[in-house]
Design a protein around this motif. Structure first.
Motif, mmCIF file in Angstrom:
data_model
loop_
_atom_site.group_PDB
_atom_site.id
_atom_site.type_symbol
_atom_site.label_atom_id
_atom_site.label_comp_id
_atom_site.label_asym_id
_atom_site.label_seq_id
_atom_site.Cartn_x
_atom_site.Cartn_y
_atom_site.Cartn_z
ATOM 1 N N ARG A 71 0.868 -1.194 0.000
ATOM 2 C CA ARG A 71 0.000 0.000 0.000
ATOM 3 C C ARG A 71 0.900 1.239 0.000
ATOM 4 O O ARG A 71 1.460 1.604 1.044
ATOM 5 N N HIS A 72 1.101 1.825 -1.176
ATOM 6 C CA HIS A 72 1.954 3.027 -1.262
ATOM 7 C C HIS A 72 1.478 3.836 -2.460
ATOM 8 O O HIS A 72 1.130 3.257 -3.493
ATOM 9 N N PRO A 73 1.476 5.183 -2.349
ATOM 10 C CA PRO A 73 0.967 6.020 -3.447
ATOM 11 C C PRO A 73 1.725 5.861 -4.769
ATOM 12 O O PRO A 73 1.178 6.132 -5.829
ATOM 13 N N ASN A 74 2.977 5.374 -4.683
ATOM 14 C CA ASN A 74 3.759 5.197 -5.921
ATOM 15 C C ASN A 74 3.898 3.726 -6.328
ATOM 16 O O ASN A 74 4.796 3.373 -7.109
ATOM 17 N N ILE A 75 2.990 2.881 -5.797
ATOM 18 C CA ILE A 75 2.974 1.466 -6.200
ATOM 19 C C ILE A 75 1.550 1.129 -6.639
ATOM 20 O O ILE A 75 0.586 1.403 -5.920
ATOM 21 N N LEU A 76 1.425 0.560 -7.845
ATOM 22 C CA LEU A 76 0.098 0.224 -8.380
ATOM 23 C C LEU A 76 -0.568 -0.819 -7.472
ATOM 24 O O LEU A 76 0.037 -1.848 -7.164
ATOM 25 N N ARG A 77 -1.788 -0.542 -7.067
ATOM 26 C CA ARG A 77 -2.514 -1.455 -6.175
ATOM 27 C C ARG A 77 -2.982 -2.701 -6.941
ATOM 28 O O ARG A 77 -3.385 -2.616 -8.099
ATOM 29 N N LEU A 78 -2.941 -3.850 -6.259
ATOM 30 C CA LEU A 78 -3.593 -5.068 -6.772
ATOM 31 C C LEU A 78 -4.727 -5.353 -5.777
ATOM 32 O O LEU A 78 -4.458 -5.703 -4.623
ATOM 33 N N PHE A 79 -5.974 -5.142 -6.207
ATOM 34 C CA PHE A 79 -7.120 -5.219 -5.283
ATOM 35 C C PHE A 79 -7.598 -6.660 -5.064
ATOM 36 O O PHE A 79 -8.163 -6.982 -4.020
ATOM 37 N N GLY A 80 -7.387 -7.501 -6.045
ATOM 38 C CA GLY A 80 -7.861 -8.886 -5.909
ATOM 39 C C GLY A 80 -7.616 -9.659 -7.189
ATOM 40 O O GLY A 80 -7.076 -9.112 -8.160
ATOM 41 N N HIS A 81 -7.990 -10.926 -7.162
ATOM 42 C CA HIS A 81 -7.814 -11.759 -8.368
ATOM 43 C C HIS A 81 -8.847 -12.874 -8.363
ATOM 44 O O HIS A 81 -9.444 -13.189 -7.317
ATOM 45 N N PHE A 82 -9.073 -13.443 -9.516
ATOM 46 C CA PHE A 82 -9.964 -14.616 -9.636
ATOM 47 C C PHE A 82 -9.585 -15.328 -10.919
ATOM 48 O O PHE A 82 -8.750 -14.845 -11.693
ATOM 49 N N HIS A 83 -10.140 -16.512 -11.130
ATOM 50 C CA HIS A 83 -9.810 -17.222 -12.378
ATOM 51 C C HIS A 83 -11.001 -18.041 -12.841
ATOM 52 O O HIS A 83 -11.951 -18.286 -12.075
ATOM 53 N N ASP A 84 -10.976 -18.383 -14.145
ATOM 54 C CA ASP A 84 -11.950 -19.351 -14.672
ATOM 55 C C ASP A 84 -11.135 -20.498 -15.259
ATOM 56 O O ASP A 84 -9.940 -20.623 -14.955
ATOM 57 N N SER A 85 -11.753 -21.329 -16.085
ATOM 58 C CA SER A 85 -11.028 -22.544 -16.521
ATOM 59 C C SER A 85 -9.782 -22.185 -17.343
ATOM 60 O O SER A 85 -8.775 -22.887 -17.296
ATOM 61 N N LYS A 86 -9.827 -21.082 -18.066
ATOM 62 C CA LYS A 86 -8.716 -20.809 -19.002
ATOM 63 C C LYS A 86 -7.879 -19.588 -18.632
ATOM 64 O O LYS A 86 -6.782 -19.398 -19.141
ATOM 65 N N ARG A 87 -8.449 -18.716 -17.728
ATOM 66 C CA ARG A 87 -7.752 -17.433 -17.558
ATOM 67 C C ARG A 87 -7.602 -17.063 -16.087
ATOM 68 O O ARG A 87 -8.401 -17.514 -15.255
ATOM 69 N N ILE A 88 -6.594 -16.256 -15.802
ATOM 70 C CA ILE A 88 -6.421 -15.646 -14.472
ATOM 71 C C ILE A 88 -6.669 -14.150 -14.638
ATOM 72 O O ILE A 88 -6.203 -13.549 -15.620
ATOM 73 N N PHE A 89 -7.422 -13.563 -13.723
ATOM 74 C CA PHE A 89 -7.766 -12.130 -13.802
ATOM 75 C C PHE A 89 -7.175 -11.394 -12.589
ATOM 76 O O PHE A 89 -7.395 -11.817 -11.445
ATOM 77 N N LEU A 90 -6.411 -10.337 -12.853
ATOM 78 C CA LEU A 90 -5.890 -9.502 -11.765
ATOM 79 C C LEU A 90 -6.623 -8.170 -11.792
ATOM 80 O O LEU A 90 -6.681 -7.524 -12.848
ATOM 81 N N ILE A 91 -7.190 -7.789 -10.643
ATOM 82 C CA ILE A 91 -7.922 -6.515 -10.548
ATOM 83 C C ILE A 91 -6.934 -5.459 -10.055
ATOM 84 O O ILE A 91 -6.529 -5.461 -8.889
ATOM 85 N N LEU A 92 -6.516 -4.589 -10.983
ATOM 86 C CA LEU A 92 -5.450 -3.623 -10.686
ATOM 87 C C LEU A 92 -5.985 -2.199 -10.665
ATOM 88 O O LEU A 92 -7.012 -1.881 -11.270
ATOM 89 N N GLU A 93 -5.276 -1.334 -9.979
ATOM 90 C CA GLU A 93 -5.558 0.101 -9.981
ATOM 91 C C GLU A 93 -5.426 0.622 -11.420
ATOM 92 O O GLU A 93 -4.489 0.220 -12.145
ATOM 93 N N PHE A 94 -6.350 1.489 -11.835
ATOM 94 C CA PHE A 94 -6.239 2.110 -13.162
ATOM 95 C C PHE A 94 -5.319 3.317 -13.051
ATOM 96 O O PHE A 94 -5.544 4.204 -12.220
ATOM 97 N N ALA A 95 -4.246 3.323 -13.849
ATOM 98 C CA ALA A 95 -3.305 4.459 -13.842
ATOM 99 C C ALA A 95 -3.726 5.402 -14.973
ATOM 100 O O ALA A 95 -3.586 5.067 -16.153
ATOM 101 N N GLY A 96 -4.217 6.575 -14.586
ATOM 102 C CA GLY A 96 -4.885 7.469 -15.549
ATOM 103 C C GLY A 96 -4.028 7.981 -16.685
ATOM 104 O O GLY A 96 -4.543 8.310 -17.749
ATOM 105 N N LYS A 97 -2.689 8.035 -16.521
ATOM 106 C CA LYS A 97 -1.847 8.582 -17.590
ATOM 107 C C LYS A 97 -1.013 7.492 -18.274
ATOM 108 O O LYS A 97 -0.089 7.768 -19.022
#
Ligand SMILES: Cc1cc(Cn2cc(-c3c(Cl)cnc4nc(-c5cn(C)nc5C)[nH]c34)cn2)no1
Length: 288
Positions: A71-97
């Motif tokens: 948790r740091h203002p200069n590190i992109l957050r990883l909020f969570g993750h999940f997967h289905d049979s074929k893929r892994i999904f990472l829920i990341l902070e959106f970096a606006g620029k």
């Protein structure tokens, strides 16, 4: 009346998927919005079979384990993750620029005031990681994003490890950022520390100011130049910036300046610490 606890279990149906934001070795990143909250994020979609073929499952596991606890203002957050049979999904902070390297390529090189602010924010992010005994190990422009206010967002912890480490890694991609101690073959030479991130910060500082990496050459020549610390700093780079680069690109890891010393370096102070007058003005107006 307690509010419902936030779900820790995510699934794809919870998100509206927007435009593609970028692609990487094992998948793509999409703009996404969590339906119930309207929260905007970046969804990194990785294909399991490609990760398997690329021996990258461990990297993704490490990226999730490490980045979700930072948790740091200069590190992109990883909020969570999940997967289905074929893929892994990472829920990341959106970096606006977006991706910093695209800005660097477009501008060719950054003015010293901008480079100094980026280096100072990188030092803050790395100080936070090192305090938690985490070495990033893959500092380069391609792994840095910019937030909506132009602030640094360090991302891609797929190569990070807990210090100290003697992990042998099949490195792919550019050699430009590798410190000399990670190039040496042989068992004991693979014990390295968080000082590897200091070397890479030196290479990054050089590339911000010059527009190309200091040891850029053919792979064989790059390795030879790194091992010898052979590089020249163009005359348009200021003496203070040159001094910081030279104090980071030191062959002996123990002799590289510390992140605290980076943040106190005259080149950083000159562009990043509010001037005396500004501070005085601020204290007068707020009476602090
Ligand atoms: C797979 C894969 C692709 C990538 C590289 N990559 C990262 C992003 C990305 C992330 Cl993770 C978070 N926020 C982003 N914001 C942008 C963006 C913003 N603008 C205005 N333009 C762009 C592009 N990209 C983001 C995209 N690709 N790593 O692994």
């Amino acid at each position: 009346q307690q509010t419902a606890p936030k779900p820790k279990v995510f699934h794809l149906g919870m998100f509206e998927i927007g435009r593609p934001l970028g692609k990487g070795k094992f998948g793509r990143v999409y703009l996404a919005r969590e339906r119930s909250s309207g929260f905007v994020c970046a969804l990194k979609v990785l294909h399991k079979n490609e990760l398997k073929h690329g021996n990258a499952e461990t990297q993704v596991r490490r990226e999730i384990e490490i980045q979700s606890n930072l948790r740091h203002p200069n590190i992109l957050r990883l909020f969570g993750h999940f997967h289905d049979s074929k893929r892994i999904f990472l829920i990341l902070e959106f970096a606006g620029k977006g991706e910093l390297y695209k800005h660097l390529r477009r501008e060719n090189r950054f003015p010293e005031w901008k480079a100094a602010q980026y280096v100072s924010q990188m030092a803050a992010a790395l100080k936070y990681c090192h305090k938690k005994h985490i070495i990033h190990r893959d500092i380069k422009p391609e792994n840095i994003l910019l937030g909506i206010h132009g602030e640094i967002k360090l991302s891609d912890f797929g190569w990070s490890v807990h210090a100290p480490s003697n992990r042998r890694s099949t490195l792919c991609g550019t050699l430009d950022y590798l410190p000399p101690e990670m190039l040496k073959p042989g068992r004991d030479k693979n014990i390295y520390s968080n000082k590897v991130d200091l070397w890479s910060l030196g290479v990054l500082t050089y590339e911000f100011l010059v527009g190309e990496a200091p040891f850029e050459d053919t792979p064989v020549m790059t390795q030879r130049k790194i091992a010898r610390g052979e590089m020249t700093v163009p005359s348009f780079v200021s003496a203070e910036a040159r001094d910081l680069i030279k104090r980071l690109l030191v062959l002996d890891p123990e002799k590289r300046i510390s992140l605290d010393q980076v943040q106190e370096h005259p080149w950083i102070i000159k562009y990043c610490v509010k001037g005396e007058r500004a501070t005085m003005r601020e204290s007068k107006s707020t009476g602090s």
